[in-house]
Scaffold this active site. Structure first.
Site, short mmCIF file in Angstrom:
data_model
loop_
_atom_site.label_atom_id
_atom_site.label_comp_id
_atom_site.label_asym_id
_atom_site.label_seq_id
_atom_site.Cartn_x
_atom_site.Cartn_y
_atom_site.Cartn_z
N GLY A 227 5.51 4.51 -8.80
CA GLY A 227 6.16 3.45 -8.91
C GLY A 227 5.31 2.15 -8.95
CG HIS A 228 3.37 0.91 -5.52
ND1 HIS A 228 3.46 1.89 -4.68
CD2 HIS A 228 4.02 -0.37 -4.84
CE1 HIS A 228 4.21 1.41 -3.55
NE2 HIS A 228 4.55 0.13 -3.91
N GLY B 100 0.80 -1.02 -0.13
CA GLY B 100 -0.03 -0.06 0.12
C GLY B 100 0.73 1.33 0.04
CB ALA B 101 1.97 3.87 1.17
CG LEU C 81 8.74 7.78 -7.72
CD1 LEU C 81 7.43 7.59 -8.44
CD2 LEU C 81 8.61 9.17 -7.24
NE ARG D 223 10.55 1.84 4.31
CZ ARG D 223 10.17 1.18 5.24
NH1 ARG D 223 10.45 1.91 6.56
NH2 ARG D 223 10.00 -0.17 5.59
CD GLN E 81 16.79 -1.43 -11.93
OE1 GLN E 81 16.16 -1.08 -12.76
NE2 GLN E 81 17.71 -0.66 -11.39
#
Length: 277
Positions: A34-35, A29-30, A182, A185, A146
């Site tokens: 990138g996700h 999550g968050a 990205l 955190r 990556q």
């Protein structure tokens, strides 16, 4: 987008897609771009795309880190909906783990290098949850970023040792315009700390530009010193490694990746860059 919280309901839904290719993007999550890039890549190669959001307790060494991990589920659902993800699997901990479970898979040195030195048992937790999720989803391909380079190799090794019929796919790091990788955190960084964090990507770029296979040790030492001398940055490691094994790179190593971890304020960041392909 369909949302499921139980294995039973997800499996029932997926039974209607037998014979179709399934792309799977496991996350905690968050979500950030990138996700979403992983979702996009999965959509290009599969008939159905499933994203999981599960903050996995077994991969955290620090209970405070687990407690503080961001969980903006409403925002995540909105982002996945906009990205046209087909399915979200968002289970509770008790849906994934039974009481008194034991897991250990010997993957050799890979578990204890780099991140493994600083986060003991972390990769056992990663393998445990990914194994469980793959057993539930049974995808054609699993998409990993990556940025967590070592994690990709660990999962790839687990898939091979467990003889799981799934193709692991590593997707490139997504960066902001200024070079910062990205990460979920990054939300914890103050404006000043975010500027300090740019030292990681700048150092990696410097090593890539100046890479010399005959001078690996001095490059590594110089890069670590660069990070030490960067304001607000407390480096844990900077290493040039074999891209297949993560053992120290040598002059004749064909694929070399530079990997680093550092604390910026209270936030621990990792980054990497392939310097010789």
């Amino acid at each position: 987008m369909k949302i499921f919280t139980t294995r039973k309901d997800l499996r029932k839904y997926l039974s209607a897609f037998s014979g179709n290719s399934v792309g799977f993007v496991p996350t905690m999550g968050a979500l950030h771009n990138g996700h979403l890039a992983l979702i996009t890549q999965a959509q290009k190669n599969n008939d159905l795309v499933i994203c999981s959001i599960f903050v996995n307790p077994t991969q955290f060494n620090d209970s405070k880190d687990l407690e503080n991990y961001p969980r903006p589920i409403a925002d995540d659902i909105a982002k996945l909906t906009q990205a046209k993800c087909d399915v979200l699997f968002h289970p509770e901990v008790l849906e994934i783990y039974d009481d008194n479970e034991h897991w250990h898979l010997n993957i050799g040195e890979l578990e204890h290098l780099l991140e493994g030195k600083f986060r003991p048992e972390h990769y056992q937790g990663v393998m445990q949850v990914v194994y469980k999720l793959l057993d539930i989803v049974k995808p054609t391909r699993i998409y990993l970023g990556q940025k967590d380079y070592q994690q990709y190799l660990v999962v790839k090794q687990m898939i091979a040792l467990k003889h799981i019929s799934v193709e692991p796919v590593m997707c490139p790091i997504q960066r902001d315009d200024d070079g910062l990788a990205l990460s979920s955190r990054n939300i914890h960084l103050s404006p000043a700390e975010r500027q300090h964090a740019l030292a990681l990507s700048k150092t990696l770029n410097w090593v890539k530009v100046n890479f010399n296979a005959g001078n690996i040790d001095s490059l590594q030492r110089h890069a670590f010193t660069m990070l030490q001398q960067s304001p607000g940055v407390d480096p844990e490691y900077f290493e040039l490694a074999d891209g297949q094994t993560l053992l120290p790179a040598k002059a004749d190593t064909k694929n070399v990746v530079a990997l680093t971890a550092a604390r910026v304020g209270a936030t621990r960041l990792i980054d990497n860059m392939v310097v010789k392909a």
